[in-house]
Design a protein around this motif. Structure first.
Motif, PDB file in Angstrom:
ATOM      1  N   SER A   1       0.924  -1.241   0.231  1.00  0.00           N
ATOM      2  CA  SER A   1       0.027   0.242  -0.116  1.00  0.00           C
ATOM      3  C   SER A   1       0.714   1.678   0.086  1.00  0.00           C
ATOM      4  O   SER A   1       2.001   1.324   0.113  1.00  0.00           O
ATOM      5  N   GLU A   2       0.275   2.714  -0.434  1.00  0.00           N
ATOM      6  CA  GLU A   2       0.975   3.337  -0.148  1.00  0.00           C
ATOM      7  C   GLU A   2       2.036   3.729   1.432  1.00  0.00           C
ATOM      8  O   GLU A   2       2.391   4.543   1.372  1.00  0.00           O
ATOM      9  N   GLU A   3       0.938   3.681   2.107  1.00  0.00           N
ATOM     10  CA  GLU A   3       1.553   3.615   3.385  1.00  0.00           C
ATOM     11  C   GLU A   3       3.264   2.539   3.653  1.00  0.00           C
ATOM     12  O   GLU A   3       3.781   2.805   4.404  1.00  0.00           O
ATOM     13  N   GLU A   4       2.776   1.506   2.833  1.00  0.00           N
ATOM     14  CA  GLU A   4       3.844   0.602   3.043  1.00  0.00           C
ATOM     15  C   GLU A   4       4.832   0.936   2.949  1.00  0.00           C
ATOM     16  O   GLU A   4       5.694   0.356   3.372  1.00  0.00           O
ATOM     17  N   ARG A   5       4.405   1.401   1.319  1.00  0.00           N
ATOM     18  CA  ARG A   5       5.626   2.090   0.804  1.00  0.00           C
ATOM     19  C   ARG A   5       6.150   2.842   1.241  1.00  0.00           C
ATOM     20  O   ARG A   5       7.373   2.760   1.467  1.00  0.00           O
ATOM     21  N   ARG A   6       5.928   3.732   1.970  1.00  0.00           N
ATOM     22  CA  ARG A   6       5.997   5.304   3.053  1.00  0.00           C
ATOM     23  C   ARG A   6       6.984   4.444   4.001  1.00  0.00           C
ATOM     24  O   ARG A   6       8.641   4.731   3.704  1.00  0.00           O
ATOM     25  N   GLY A   7       6.740   3.426   4.568  1.00  0.00           N
ATOM     26  CA  GLY A   7       7.698   2.852   5.303  1.00  0.00           C
ATOM     27  C   GLY A   7       8.805   1.973   5.135  1.00  0.00           C
ATOM     28  O   GLY A   7       9.468   2.451   6.315  1.00  0.00           O
ATOM     29  N   TYR A   8       8.859   1.703   4.376  1.00  0.00           N
ATOM     30  CA  TYR A   8       9.873   0.354   3.593  1.00  0.00           C
ATOM     31  C   TYR A   8      10.969   2.074   3.341  1.00  0.00           C
ATOM     32  O   TYR A   8      12.329   1.512   2.916  1.00  0.00           O
ATOM     33  N   LEU A   9      10.584   2.300   2.975  1.00  0.00           N
ATOM     34  CA  LEU A   9      11.537   3.934   1.686  1.00  0.00           C
ATOM     35  C   LEU A   9      12.545   4.194   3.350  1.00  0.00           C
ATOM     36  O   LEU A   9      13.480   5.131   2.555  1.00  0.00           O
ATOM     37  N   ASP A  10      11.345   4.837   3.672  1.00  0.00           N
ATOM     38  CA  ASP A  10      12.221   5.648   5.583  1.00  0.00           C
ATOM     39  C   ASP A  10      13.311   4.251   5.639  1.00  0.00           C
ATOM     40  O   ASP A  10      14.032   4.541   6.320  1.00  0.00           O
ATOM     41  N   ALA A  11      13.185   2.625   5.781  1.00  0.00           N
ATOM     42  CA  ALA A  11      13.659   2.050   6.161  1.00  0.00           C
ATOM     43  C   ALA A  11      14.735   1.898   5.538  1.00  0.00           C
ATOM     44  O   ALA A  11      16.121   2.054   6.201  1.00  0.00           O
ATOM     45  N   TRP A  12      14.681   2.111   4.653  1.00  0.00           N
ATOM     46  CA  TRP A  12      16.135   1.744   3.554  1.00  0.00           C
ATOM     47  C   TRP A  12      16.741   2.939   3.203  1.00  0.00           C
ATOM     48  O   TRP A  12      18.483   2.796   3.448  1.00  0.00           O
ATOM     49  N   ASN A  13      16.244   4.525   3.504  1.00  0.00           N
ATOM     50  CA  ASN A  13      17.578   5.675   3.746  1.00  0.00           C
ATOM     51  C   ASN A  13      18.078   5.686   5.594  1.00  0.00           C
ATOM     52  O   ASN A  13      18.542   6.158   5.401  1.00  0.00           O
ATOM     53  N   ARG A  14      17.139   4.779   6.353  1.00  0.00           N
ATOM     54  CA  ARG A  14      17.591   4.830   7.615  1.00  0.00           C
ATOM     55  C   ARG A  14      19.490   4.135   7.965  1.00  0.00           C
ATOM     56  O   ARG A  14      20.263   4.256   7.745  1.00  0.00           O
TER      57      ARG A  14
ATOM     58  N   GLY B   1      14.040  -1.373   1.299  1.00  0.00           N
ATOM     59  CA  GLY B   1      13.282  -1.511   2.260  1.00  0.00           C
ATOM     60  C   GLY B   1      12.965  -2.899   3.031  1.00  0.00           C
ATOM     61  O   GLY B   1      13.339  -3.041   4.316  1.00  0.00           O
ATOM     62  N   VAL B   2      12.270  -3.658   2.392  1.00  0.00           N
ATOM     63  CA  VAL B   2      11.686  -4.706   2.484  1.00  0.00           C
ATOM     64  C   VAL B   2      12.361  -5.151   2.808  1.00  0.00           C
ATOM     65  O   VAL B   2      12.337  -6.064   4.607  1.00  0.00           O
ATOM     66  N   LEU B   3      14.074  -5.324   2.406  1.00  0.00           N
ATOM     67  CA  LEU B   3      15.052  -6.812   2.648  1.00  0.00           C
ATOM     68  C   LEU B   3      15.466  -6.570   3.918  1.00  0.00           C
ATOM     69  O   LEU B   3      15.726  -7.431   4.893  1.00  0.00           O
ATOM     70  N   VAL B   4      15.975  -5.286   4.622  1.00  0.00           N
ATOM     71  CA  VAL B   4      15.815  -5.162   5.437  1.00  0.00           C
ATOM     72  C   VAL B   4      15.745  -4.824   6.615  1.00  0.00           C
ATOM     73  O   VAL B   4      15.749  -5.322   7.650  1.00  0.00           O
ATOM     74  N   SER B   5      14.040  -4.802   6.783  1.00  0.00           N
ATOM     75  CA  SER B   5      13.067  -4.776   7.401  1.00  0.00           C
ATOM     76  C   SER B   5      12.260  -6.334   7.671  1.00  0.00           C
ATOM     77  O   SER B   5      12.658  -7.127   8.953  1.00  0.00           O
ATOM     78  N   LEU B   6      13.392  -7.155   6.907  1.00  0.00           N
ATOM     79  CA  LEU B   6      12.665  -8.125   7.055  1.00  0.00           C
ATOM     80  C   LEU B   6      13.852  -9.013   8.115  1.00  0.00           C
ATOM     81  O   LEU B   6      13.573  -9.667   8.220  1.00  0.00           O
ATOM     82  N   GLN B   7      14.970  -8.691   7.597  1.00  0.00           N
ATOM     83  CA  GLN B   7      16.255  -9.383   8.248  1.00  0.00           C
ATOM     84  C   GLN B   7      16.065  -9.440   9.632  1.00  0.00           C
ATOM     85  O   GLN B   7      16.749  -9.705  10.314  1.00  0.00           O
ATOM     86  N   GLN B   8      15.727  -7.849   9.812  1.00  0.00           N
ATOM     87  CA  GLN B   8      15.656  -7.430  11.539  1.00  0.00           C
ATOM     88  C   GLN B   8      15.009  -8.269  11.609  1.00  0.00           C
ATOM     89  O   GLN B   8      15.867  -8.839  13.597  1.00  0.00           O
TER      90      GLN B   8
ATOM     91  N   ARG C   1      19.510 -18.332   6.954  1.00  0.00           N
ATOM     92  CA  ARG C   1      20.858 -18.519   5.626  1.00  0.00           C
ATOM     93  C   ARG C   1      20.073 -17.137   5.152  1.00  0.00           C
ATOM     94  O   ARG C   1      19.546 -16.201   5.123  1.00  0.00           O
ATOM     95  N   PRO C   2      20.749 -17.559   4.236  1.00  0.00           N
ATOM     96  CA  PRO C   2      21.031 -15.595   2.518  1.00  0.00           C
ATOM     97  C   PRO C   2      19.096 -15.686   2.938  1.00  0.00           C
ATOM     98  O   PRO C   2      18.326 -16.163   2.271  1.00  0.00           O
ATOM     99  N   ILE C   3      19.040 -13.920   2.630  1.00  0.00           N
ATOM    100  CA  ILE C   3      17.363 -13.740   2.165  1.00  0.00           C
ATOM    101  C   ILE C   3      18.018 -12.981   0.973  1.00  0.00           C
ATOM    102  O   ILE C   3      18.566 -12.202   0.539  1.00  0.00           O
ATOM    103  N   ARG C   4      17.169 -12.811  -0.573  1.00  0.00           N
ATOM    104  CA  ARG C   4      16.757 -11.770  -1.366  1.00  0.00           C
ATOM    105  C   ARG C   4      15.253 -11.838  -1.593  1.00  0.00           C
ATOM    106  O   ARG C   4      13.863 -12.163  -1.243  1.00  0.00           O
ATOM    107  N   VAL C   5      14.737 -10.289  -1.680  1.00  0.00           N
ATOM    108  CA  VAL C   5      13.779  -9.724  -2.101  1.00  0.00           C
ATOM    109  C   VAL C   5      13.367  -9.189  -3.225  1.00  0.00           C
ATOM    110  O   VAL C   5      14.473  -9.375  -3.974  1.00  0.00           O
ATOM    111  N   CYS C   6      12.869  -9.826  -4.227  1.00  0.00           N
ATOM    112  CA  CYS C   6      12.588  -9.835  -5.650  1.00  0.00           C
ATOM    113  C   CYS C   6      11.157  -9.583  -6.063  1.00  0.00           C
ATOM    114  O   CYS C   6      10.641  -9.442  -5.880  1.00  0.00           O
ATOM    115  N   GLY C   7      11.598  -7.968  -7.522  1.00  0.00           N
ATOM    116  CA  GLY C   7      11.009  -7.062  -8.208  1.00  0.00           C
ATOM    117  C   GLY C   7       9.764  -7.980  -8.730  1.00  0.00           C
ATOM    118  O   GLY C   7      11.087  -9.379  -9.404  1.00  0.00           O
TER     119      GLY C   7
END
Length: 507
Positions: free
Chosen positions: A50-63, A306-313, A368-374
């Motif tokens: 969603s738009e809200e989720e996208r903002r959250g993941y973008l913020d996570a990556w920028n951090r 952002g999805v990747l680093v959020s899942l990784q944490q 194990r290693p993680i991958r997020v795929c578009g």
């Protein structure tokens, strides 16, 4: 029976006799088709944000970029551009001196719009003493094509895609290599302004890549206010695979030596494994656009990161809890739900496991290693598909499959492939270290039963070529995988030269 010369060749390539014999067995026995559960879809296996989720993941990556992490771009760039010019080679070989297909008509109608036009014009002066328009007016279309492809002209018929002029700007033209440098500055620059980019190249073109980086790096650093750390590697000889006869014996050259062939892009798991990075972006060399059209690409690169680093944490928190051993039954169920529904690692027998067994199982699946795929909506473009497939241990996980991995005699599987809603544009971001900061040994996570065998020929003799499990197919089969929907405008590959006439490449 191996000869003395055979053994010396194996030693030179760092290939053991055991590996050779295993590859010959694969030639003789082939590879099993994968057992499928279903095609991945937005309702099961593909995350739609969603738009809200996208903002959250973008913020996570920028951090994440502001913290002390090493981010890397990894670009396979060794592929030759010859297939890009298949239609032009056919025109040169044809009896007709005039454009004889719709493709060739479009090529010449749009010739002034190619980024390489000025260079081609100069090449025509060198080879023919006339410019492009003069040669076309005289009906000498083949001379123009020869100036583009031939060694006496631009030599595009034998160069890799990464070195071709793709996009024209007011003050310069750019190759895909330069576009990847520009992209890296937009989503992968660390807190210190450093951008780390690694290209895999062929040995014969490495110096040309290095020279181009040396020539263009400073200008791009000034433009984007970054510092580039660009590195290169080549496929290792140890990843070459033995070619075989139709009977499964080593194919031999006319001089009696065994023929080895490059193992395909799956060989690059070794190159990827050599990189010291926390997060690695992977993208094909030809999937680039001019700066004016990069906004969507950059946004969704940041989003999947952002999805990747959020899942990784979250995974790291669960692993720390499991390793301490003071988890509750409720916490175990929470982790199991995450593994099953977020990571889509499904175990039909999970409810039969006692808490201790469950904890061991969950830790193995998480660590194990993680991958997020578009993944983009399927609108007829070529590409592998996202599926839920069975693993050797009976569990189910997300996989990217090519059509050759699917049993075409199974109508259900064929229908799954045909009706899939999404396909793989090769848009990955990977995390390759565990929660202790230790690097995973990536070859340990390859499914060696997912290679490919194809029919080729050499000097008129039929042979079988063996490809290693593909980099984003079997080579990452045992990674944790998450699929995220990204828009189609992030996928702009150049498969034929006329693709450069599309508006996405005209800027």
């Amino acid at each position: 029976m191996l000869t003395k010369e055979d053994k010396e060749l194996l030693l030179k390539k760092h290939i053991s006799e055991d590996v050779l014999n295993h590859q010959l067995e694969q030639h003789r026995n082939g590879f099993p088709f994968l057992r499928l559960a279903s095609a991945a879809s937005p309702s099961d296996g593909i995350m739609v944000t969603s738009e809200e989720e996208r903002r959250g993941y973008l913020d996570a990556w920028n951090r994440y970029l502001q913290e002390n992490h090493r981010v890397q771009k990894f670009v396979p760039a060794s592929g030759a551009a010859s297939r890009m010019f298949k239609n032009l080679f056919e025109f040169l070989d044809s009896d007709s001196d005039m454009p004889n297909t719709d493709f060739m008509t479009s090529f010449f109608d749009g010739i002034h719009d190619f980024a390489f036009f000025e260079a081609l014009n100069d090449a025509c002066f060198v080879t023919e003493g006339k410019d492009v328009d003069e040669l076309m007016d005289e009906g000498d279309y083949k001379a123009v094509v020869e100036a583009l492809l031939g060694e006496d002209g631009l030599g595009y018929g034998s160069l890799p895609k990464g070195l071709l002029f793709f996009h024209a700007y007011d003050d310069c033209v750019r190759t895909p290599l330069e576009e990847h440098l520009a992209e890296g500055a937009m989503y992968a620059a660390g807190k210190d302004g450093n951008v780390n980019i690694h290209f895999t190249v062929s040995p014969e073109h490495r110096e040309m890549f290095e020279d181009l980086v040396e020539e263009r790096k400073e200008d791009l650093e000034r433009q984007f206010n970054v510092k580039y750390n660009v590195s290169f590697s080549e496929q290792k000889p140890s990843t070459d695979t033995i070619a075989a006869t139709v009977d499964g014996e080593p194919f031999r050259n006319d001089d009696g030596t065994m023929l080895f062939r490059p193992g395909g892009h799956g060989a690059l798991i070794e190159n990827l494994n050599d990189l010291d990075a926390d997060v690695i972006f992977i993208k094909n060399i030809d999937n680039v656009v001019p700066d004016g059209l990069k906004a969507s690409t950059v946004e969704y690169k940041k989003l999947i990161a952002g999805v990747l680093v959020s899942l990784q944490q979250r995974i790291f928190d669960y692993l720390k809890l499991l390793d301490k051993g003071n988890y509750s039954h409720t916490e175990l169920n929470e982790i199991a739900d995450f593994v099953s529904n977020v990571l889509c690692q499904r175990n039909p027998d999970i409810e039969k496991l006692e808490d201790t067994e469950l904890a061991i199982y969950l830790r193995a699946k998480l660590n194990r290693p993680i991958r997020v795929c578009g993944m983009v909506r399927n609108e007829g473009e070529p590409g592998g598909g996202p599926f839920l497939a069975y693993n050797a241990d009976g569990t189910i996980s997300l996989q990217i499959l090519e059509s050759s991995q699917i049993d075409t005699a199974n109508e259900d599987y064929v229908q799954m492939f045909r009706s899939g809603t999404h396909f793989n544009p090769v848009d990955l971001v990977c995390a390759v270290k565990n929660y202790k900061g230790e690097h995973f040994n990536l070859p340990d996570y390859v499914d060696i039963q997912t290679g490919f065998i194809s029919s080729k020929s050499k000097n008129g003799k039929e042979l079988r070529a063996l490809e290693l499990p593909g980099l984003w197919n079997g080579a990452m089969s045992n990674w944790n995988t998450v699929f995220v929907e990204v828009p189609l405008d992030t996928f702009n590959p150049v498969k034929t030269v006329n693709d450069l006439l599309r508006k996405q490449h005209q800027g």
